[in-house]
Enzyme design. Structure first.
Site, PDB file in Angstrom:
ATOM      1  N   ARG A 262       0.827  -1.216   0.000  1.00  0.00           N
ATOM      2  CA  ARG A 262       0.000   0.000   0.000  1.00  0.00           C
ATOM      3  C   ARG A 262       0.854   1.256   0.000  1.00  0.00           C
ATOM      4  O   ARG A 262       0.447   2.282  -0.545  1.00  0.00           O
ATOM      5  CB  ARG A 262      -0.962  -0.033   1.182  1.00  0.00           C
ATOM      6  CG  ARG A 262      -2.087  -1.027   0.970  1.00  0.00           C
ATOM      7  CD  ARG A 262      -2.943  -1.143   2.194  1.00  0.00           C
ATOM      8  NE  ARG A 262      -2.569  -2.271   3.015  1.00  0.00           N
ATOM      9  CZ  ARG A 262      -2.751  -2.323   4.329  1.00  0.00           C
ATOM     10  NH1 ARG A 262      -3.264  -1.295   4.962  1.00  0.00           N
ATOM     11  NH2 ARG A 262      -2.406  -3.392   4.997  1.00  0.00           N
TER      12      ARG A 262
ATOM     13  N   GLU B 252       1.157  -6.384  13.372  1.00  0.00           N
ATOM     14  CA  GLU B 252      -0.027  -6.606  14.207  1.00  0.00           C
ATOM     15  C   GLU B 252      -0.601  -8.002  13.924  1.00  0.00           C
ATOM     16  O   GLU B 252      -1.208  -8.617  14.772  1.00  0.00           O
ATOM     17  CB  GLU B 252      -1.061  -5.523  13.845  1.00  0.00           C
ATOM     18  CG  GLU B 252      -2.088  -5.198  14.903  1.00  0.00           C
ATOM     19  CD  GLU B 252      -3.120  -4.172  14.390  1.00  0.00           C
ATOM     20  OE1 GLU B 252      -2.938  -3.598  13.295  1.00  0.00           O
ATOM     21  OE2 GLU B 252      -4.103  -3.973  15.109  1.00  0.00           O
TER      22      GLU B 252
HETATM   23  O1  LIG Z   1       2.998  -0.427  11.947  1.00  0.00           O
HETATM   24  P1  LIG Z   1       2.911  -1.893  11.599  1.00  0.00           P
HETATM   25  O2  LIG Z   1       2.364  -2.722  12.727  1.00  0.00           O
HETATM   26  O3  LIG Z   1       4.213  -2.431  11.119  1.00  0.00           O
HETATM   27  O4  LIG Z   1       1.845  -2.045  10.443  1.00  0.00           O
HETATM   28  C1  LIG Z   1       1.741  -1.175   9.342  1.00  0.00           C
HETATM   29  C2  LIG Z   1       1.957  -1.904   8.048  1.00  0.00           C
HETATM   30  O5  LIG Z   1       0.948  -2.910   7.866  1.00  0.00           O
HETATM   31  C3  LIG Z   1       0.396  -2.785   6.565  1.00  0.00           C
HETATM   32  O6  LIG Z   1       1.101  -3.511   5.605  1.00  0.00           O
HETATM   33  P2  LIG Z   1       0.940  -5.080   5.320  1.00  0.00           P
HETATM   34  O7  LIG Z   1       2.166  -5.767   5.790  1.00  0.00           O
HETATM   35  O8  LIG Z   1      -0.368  -5.563   5.832  1.00  0.00           O
HETATM   36  O9  LIG Z   1       1.044  -5.179   3.757  1.00  0.00           O
HETATM   37  P3  LIG Z   1       0.269  -4.632   2.462  1.00  0.00           P
HETATM   38  O10 LIG Z   1       0.647  -3.188   2.304  1.00  0.00           O
HETATM   39  O11 LIG Z   1       0.854  -5.491   1.409  1.00  0.00           O
HETATM   40  O12 LIG Z   1      -1.219  -4.822   2.633  1.00  0.00           O
HETATM   41  C4  LIG Z   1       0.521  -1.302   6.273  1.00  0.00           C
HETATM   42  O13 LIG Z   1       0.439  -1.038   4.894  1.00  0.00           O
HETATM   43  C5  LIG Z   1       1.853  -0.955   6.881  1.00  0.00           C
HETATM   44  O14 LIG Z   1       2.920  -1.193   5.978  1.00  0.00           O
HETATM   45  N1  LIG Z   2      -5.410  -2.020  11.507  1.00  0.00           N
HETATM   46  C1  LIG Z   2      -4.756  -1.906  10.357  1.00  0.00           C
HETATM   47  N2  LIG Z   2      -5.386  -1.433   9.259  1.00  0.00           N
HETATM   48  C2  LIG Z   2      -4.716  -1.312   8.085  1.00  0.00           C
HETATM   49  N3  LIG Z   2      -3.447  -1.646   7.936  1.00  0.00           N
HETATM   50  C3  LIG Z   2      -2.796  -2.119   8.987  1.00  0.00           C
HETATM   51  N4  LIG Z   2      -1.507  -2.515   9.148  1.00  0.00           N
HETATM   52  C4  LIG Z   2      -1.356  -2.917  10.425  1.00  0.00           C
HETATM   53  N5  LIG Z   2      -2.490  -2.783  11.120  1.00  0.00           N
HETATM   54  C5  LIG Z   2      -3.394  -2.277  10.239  1.00  0.00           C
END
Ligand SMILES: O=P(O)(O)OC[C@H]1O[C@H](OP(=O)(O)OP(=O)(O)O)[C@H](O)[C@@H]1O
Ligand SMILES: Nc1ncnc2[nH]cnc12
Length: 179
Positions: free
Chosen positions: A68, A105
């Site tokens: 994202r 998370e």
């Molecule tokens: O602060 P944190 O606990 O590290 O979480 C935040 C991260 O989690 C999500 O990515 P995700 O790994 O779900 O991947 P995506 O962007 O591919 O959906 C979001 O886009 C951040 O990069």
């Molecule tokens: N609650 C949340 N919503 C969207 N992205 C996330 N990445 C980690 N936690 C998330």
């Protein structure tokens, strides 16, 4: 609530387009979905500009975290005339110069990047959501190991109560929205 006191009407409207989905991808997680915001041309432009505005003139490239973060980083790079460094999940880059592991998370992951720009390049690190901060701490470490100067960290949506801001511990952390 927007963190920019003088937030434009456009930015306030952009915030209203972030959708909250309970129990995704697992029970207990309130997922913040930015896809409706991305689909709206004016909201996408306003948020790309708000991500980079506090750092104007202080960075040469933006780094976006897969997946994202890529979407916002591409828009922010064009909006600010900067280059773009993709911070990718493990196994996608043909010749990663460095890798960092971290916890999420809802799981664990590894980020990797190339070293295509010269050491000392000023990089603004971008992502969509700050939750625990694990992704951005690992990404910042990764960029520093590659010899880049991390000029700041900028995030669209900060989730309160998960300790992300404290984990990052960086005065140069900017978040556009929080809840
Ligand atoms: O602060 P944190 O606990 O590290 O979480 C935040 C991260 O989690 C999500 O990515 P995700 O790994 O779900 O991947 P995506 O962007 O591919 O959906 C979001 O886009 C951040 O990069
Ligand atoms: N609650 C949340 N919503 C969207 N992205 C996330 N990445 C980690 N936690 C998330």
């Amino acid at each position: 609530m927007s963190r920019i006191p003088e937030a434009s009407a456009e930015l306030r409207r952009a915030e209203s387009l972030i959708r909250s989905i309970p129990d995704h991808p697992k029970p207990g997680v309130l997922f913040r979905d930015i896809t409706p915001l991305l689909a709206d041309a004016a909201a996408l432009r306003a948020t790309a500009e708000a991500l980079v505005a506090p750092f104007a003139g202080r960075f040469d490239a933006v780094a976006g975290v897969e997946a994202r973060g890529f979407l916002l980083a591409g828009a922010a790079a064009i909006a600010s005339g900067a280059g773009l460094i993709p911070v990718r999940k493990a196994g996608k880059l043909p010749r990663p110069a460095a890798a960092e592991d971290y916890a999420l998370e809802y799981g664990t992951a590894t980020v990797e990047a190339h070293d295509d720009l010269p050491g000392g390049t000023r990089v603004l690190l971008l992502d969509d959501v700050l939750a625990t901060g694990g992704t951005l701490v690992a990404s910042r470490r990764l960029l520093e190991r590659l010899g880049y100067e991390v000029a700041g960290v900028s995030v669209l949506f900060e989730i309160d109560g998960l300790g992300g801001r404290e984990t990052i511990g960086d005065p140069a952390l900017h978040t556009v929205f929080r809840s």
